[in-house]
Design a protein around this motif. Structure first.
Motif, PDB file in Angstrom:
ATOM      1  N   TRP A  46       5.584   1.612 -14.652  1.00 20.66           N
ATOM      2  CA  TRP A  46       5.499   0.642 -13.556  1.00 20.66           C
ATOM      3  C   TRP A  46       6.516   0.970 -12.472  1.00 20.66           C
ATOM      4  O   TRP A  46       6.229   0.869 -11.281  1.00 20.66           O
ATOM      5  CB  TRP A  46       5.743  -0.776 -14.070  1.00 20.66           C
ATOM      6  N   CYS A  47       7.725   1.365 -12.858  1.00 19.47           N
ATOM      7  CA  CYS A  47       8.764   1.703 -11.894  1.00 19.47           C
ATOM      8  C   CYS A  47       8.315   2.867 -11.010  1.00 19.47           C
ATOM      9  O   CYS A  47       8.475   2.838  -9.788  1.00 19.47           O
ATOM     10  CB  CYS A  47      10.065   2.053 -12.620  1.00 19.47           C
ATOM     11  N   ALA A  48       7.727   3.903 -11.636  1.00 15.89           N
ATOM     12  CA  ALA A  48       7.214   5.032 -10.858  1.00 15.89           C
ATOM     13  C   ALA A  48       6.093   4.584  -9.930  1.00 15.89           C
ATOM     14  O   ALA A  48       6.006   5.015  -8.774  1.00 15.89           O
ATOM     15  CB  ALA A  48       6.723   6.126 -11.809  1.00 15.89           C
ATOM     16  N   TYR A  49       5.248   3.683 -10.415  1.00 18.97           N
ATOM     17  CA  TYR A  49       4.147   3.164  -9.608  1.00 18.97           C
ATOM     18  C   TYR A  49       4.671   2.366  -8.423  1.00 18.97           C
ATOM     19  O   TYR A  49       4.152   2.468  -7.306  1.00 18.97           O
ATOM     20  CB  TYR A  49       3.263   2.285 -10.498  1.00 18.97           C
ATOM     21  N   PHE A  50       5.731   1.583  -8.643  1.00 13.22           N
ATOM     22  CA  PHE A  50       6.298   0.763  -7.582  1.00 13.22           C
ATOM     23  C   PHE A  50       6.815   1.618  -6.429  1.00 13.22           C
ATOM     24  O   PHE A  50       6.655   1.269  -5.254  1.00 13.22           O
ATOM     25  CB  PHE A  50       7.439  -0.094  -8.132  1.00 13.22           C
ATOM     26  N   PHE A  51       7.448   2.743  -6.736  1.00 11.80           N
ATOM     27  CA  PHE A  51       8.075   3.575  -5.711  1.00 11.80           C
ATOM     28  C   PHE A  51       7.136   4.651  -5.149  1.00 11.80           C
ATOM     29  O   PHE A  51       7.592   5.568  -4.467  1.00 11.80           O
ATOM     30  CB  PHE A  51       9.345   4.225  -6.260  1.00 11.80           C
ATOM     31  N   ARG A  52       5.862   4.535  -5.403  1.00  8.34           N
ATOM     32  CA  ARG A  52       4.929   5.522  -4.868  1.00  8.34           C
ATOM     33  C   ARG A  52       4.927   5.477  -3.337  1.00  8.34           C
ATOM     34  O   ARG A  52       5.147   4.440  -2.731  1.00  8.34           O
ATOM     35  CB  ARG A  52       3.515   5.294  -5.422  1.00  8.34           C
ATOM     36  N   ASP A  53       4.678   6.633  -2.750  1.00  5.64           N
ATOM     37  CA  ASP A  53       4.712   6.757  -1.295  1.00  5.64           C
ATOM     38  C   ASP A  53       3.534   7.610  -0.841  1.00  5.64           C
ATOM     39  O   ASP A  53       3.699   8.763  -0.430  1.00  5.64           O
ATOM     40  CB  ASP A  53       6.050   7.377  -0.867  1.00  5.64           C
ATOM     41  N   PRO A  54       2.321   7.050  -0.893  1.00  6.49           N
ATOM     42  CA  PRO A  54       1.135   7.843  -0.571  1.00  6.49           C
ATOM     43  C   PRO A  54       1.032   8.148   0.923  1.00  6.49           C
ATOM     44  O   PRO A  54       1.510   7.366   1.762  1.00  6.49           O
ATOM     45  CB  PRO A  54      -0.010   6.929  -1.016  1.00  6.49           C
ATOM     46  N   PRO A  55       0.416   9.274   1.275  1.00  8.50           N
ATOM     47  CA  PRO A  55       0.175   9.567   2.696  1.00  8.50           C
ATOM     48  C   PRO A  55      -0.858   8.596   3.264  1.00  8.50           C
ATOM     49  O   PRO A  55      -1.699   8.075   2.533  1.00  8.50           O
ATOM     50  CB  PRO A  55      -0.355  11.004   2.685  1.00  8.50           C
ATOM     51  N   ARG A  56      -0.775   8.340   4.547  1.00  7.88           N
ATOM     52  CA  ARG A  56      -1.695   7.430   5.210  1.00  7.88           C
ATOM     53  C   ARG A  56      -2.241   8.073   6.482  1.00  7.88           C
ATOM     54  O   ARG A  56      -1.568   8.905   7.108  1.00  7.88           O
ATOM     55  CB  ARG A  56      -0.972   6.114   5.546  1.00  7.88           C
ATOM     56  N   VAL A  57      -3.458   7.673   6.873  1.00  9.23           N
ATOM     57  CA  VAL A  57      -4.082   8.162   8.105  1.00  9.23           C
ATOM     58  C   VAL A  57      -3.978   7.046   9.138  1.00  9.23           C
ATOM     59  O   VAL A  57      -4.594   5.991   8.989  1.00  9.23           O
ATOM     60  CB  VAL A  57      -5.559   8.543   7.876  1.00  9.23           C
ATOM     61  N   THR A  58      -3.193   7.254  10.192  1.00  6.12           N
ATOM     62  CA  THR A  58      -2.884   6.210  11.163  1.00  6.12           C
ATOM     63  C   THR A  58      -3.740   6.325  12.426  1.00  6.12           C
ATOM     64  O   THR A  58      -3.753   7.381  13.060  1.00  6.12           O
ATOM     65  CB  THR A  58      -1.394   6.280  11.563  1.00  6.12           C
ATOM     66  N   PRO A  59      -4.445   5.249  12.817  1.00  8.83           N
ATOM     67  CA  PRO A  59      -5.145   5.243  14.108  1.00  8.83           C
ATOM     68  C   PRO A  59      -4.124   5.395  15.243  1.00  8.83           C
ATOM     69  O   PRO A  59      -3.078   4.748  15.219  1.00  8.83           O
ATOM     70  CB  PRO A  59      -5.816   3.864  14.151  1.00  8.83           C
ATOM     71  N   VAL A  60      -4.422   6.216  16.238  1.00  9.04           N
ATOM     72  CA  VAL A  60      -3.411   6.551  17.246  1.00  9.04           C
ATOM     73  C   VAL A  60      -3.828   6.176  18.671  1.00  9.04           C
ATOM     74  O   VAL A  60      -3.184   6.582  19.629  1.00  9.04           O
ATOM     75  CB  VAL A  60      -3.054   8.052  17.192  1.00  9.04           C
ATOM     76  N   ARG A  61      -4.849   5.376  18.846  1.00  8.11           N
ATOM     77  CA  ARG A  61      -5.240   4.986  20.201  1.00  8.11           C
ATOM     78  C   ARG A  61      -4.201   4.076  20.827  1.00  8.11           C
ATOM     79  O   ARG A  61      -3.620   3.225  20.166  1.00  8.11           O
ATOM     80  CB  ARG A  61      -6.606   4.294  20.162  1.00  8.11           C
ATOM     81  N   ASP A  62      -3.987   4.230  22.148  1.00  2.00           N
ATOM     82  CA  ASP A  62      -3.038   3.384  22.862  1.00  2.00           C
ATOM     83  C   ASP A  62      -3.419   1.912  22.725  1.00  2.00           C
ATOM     84  O   ASP A  62      -4.595   1.548  22.791  1.00  2.00           O
ATOM     85  CB  ASP A  62      -3.008   3.751  24.355  1.00  2.00           C
TER      86      ASP A  62
END
Length: 230
Positions: A46-62
């Motif tokens: 659970w501790c490892a799961y809590f600190f997960r840091d997955p990549p994300r795809v961010t919308p970049v429109r103004d």
């Protein structure tokens, strides 16, 4: 392969020392009594799961503002930003995202902007789902200057079991929308205070994905949204 990647995601560097502590305690529990050791294995996972840091795809429109946190929209209402940021006492539209202990707790910038003010304020550790947590709880506030002289505030708020707010940026730092700026340990909330003309595009109860879900848009003309469970 996609399934494996969805489980074996990167771990935030802040988490490795806690995972190591949990693992050592687990070994001790196995030595004391094997059933307790298996409980330790579950807690270590659970501790490892809590600190997960997955990549994300961010919308970049103004004009788009992106959720700074995984979790559920707890409140959308008008409120004055933290006084320590020096943004005045006029109420602004505030979107509050509550994170439980199973959500990703890495926080990301909602917009492209420059960090003009950082302010830490000690406080209580009330349930972060309560409205008064915005004023009473320990918090780390960040003021961001956007293009066109607009400003927003992003506030990390400690929760009932949260005992450490981590902000990894300094004043003068230029952030990109979706860029990581901090983390809160073990349950908490993030508030975003919008500038005039920025319209929320989410509703209370909606689940957010940090760095991906659009929470507001500057200049949007649509009416406030409502939602229902289906």
């Amino acid at each position: 392969m996609d399934t494996i990647r969805s489980v074996l995601v990167p771990i935030h560097r802040e988490g490795w020392k806690f995972i190591a502590i949990f693992a050592v305690v687990t070994l001790v529990l196995f030595w004391v009594a094997e059933p307790l050791g298996w409980l330790g294995v579950v807690l270590t996972c659970w501790c490892a799961y809590f600190f997960r840091d997955p990549p994300r795809v961010t919308p970049v429109r103004d004009g788009l503002l992106i959720s700074p946190a995984d979790g559920v929209v707890q409140m959308i209402e008008r409120s004055a930003p933290p006084e320590e940021l020096g943004m005045g006492a006029d109420p602004r539209q505030r979107i509050s995202v509550f994170m439980n202990v199973f959500d990703v707790h890495v926080n990301r910038s909602p917009v492209d902007g420059i960090v003009t003010t950082l302010a830490y304020r000690p406080g209580k550790f009330l349930n972060a789902a309560l409205d008064k947590a915005s004023t009473d709880n320990e918090r780390q506030s960040m003021r961001l200057k956007l293009k066109g002289d607009k400003e927003i505030a992003v506030v990390q708020i400690a929760g009932l079991v949260a005992r450490r707010i981590l902000c990894e940026v300094q004043e003068g730092r230029e952030l990109k929308a979706g860029e990581r700026f901090g983390l809160i340990r073990f349950g908490s909330r993030v508030d975003v205070y919008l500038d005039d003309g920025m319209v929320p595009l989410v509703c209370v109860g909606q689940r957010m994905i940090a760095g991906e879900t659009v929470i507001a848009e500057d200049g949007a003309t649509e009416q406030p949204r409502s939602g229902e469970v289906r």
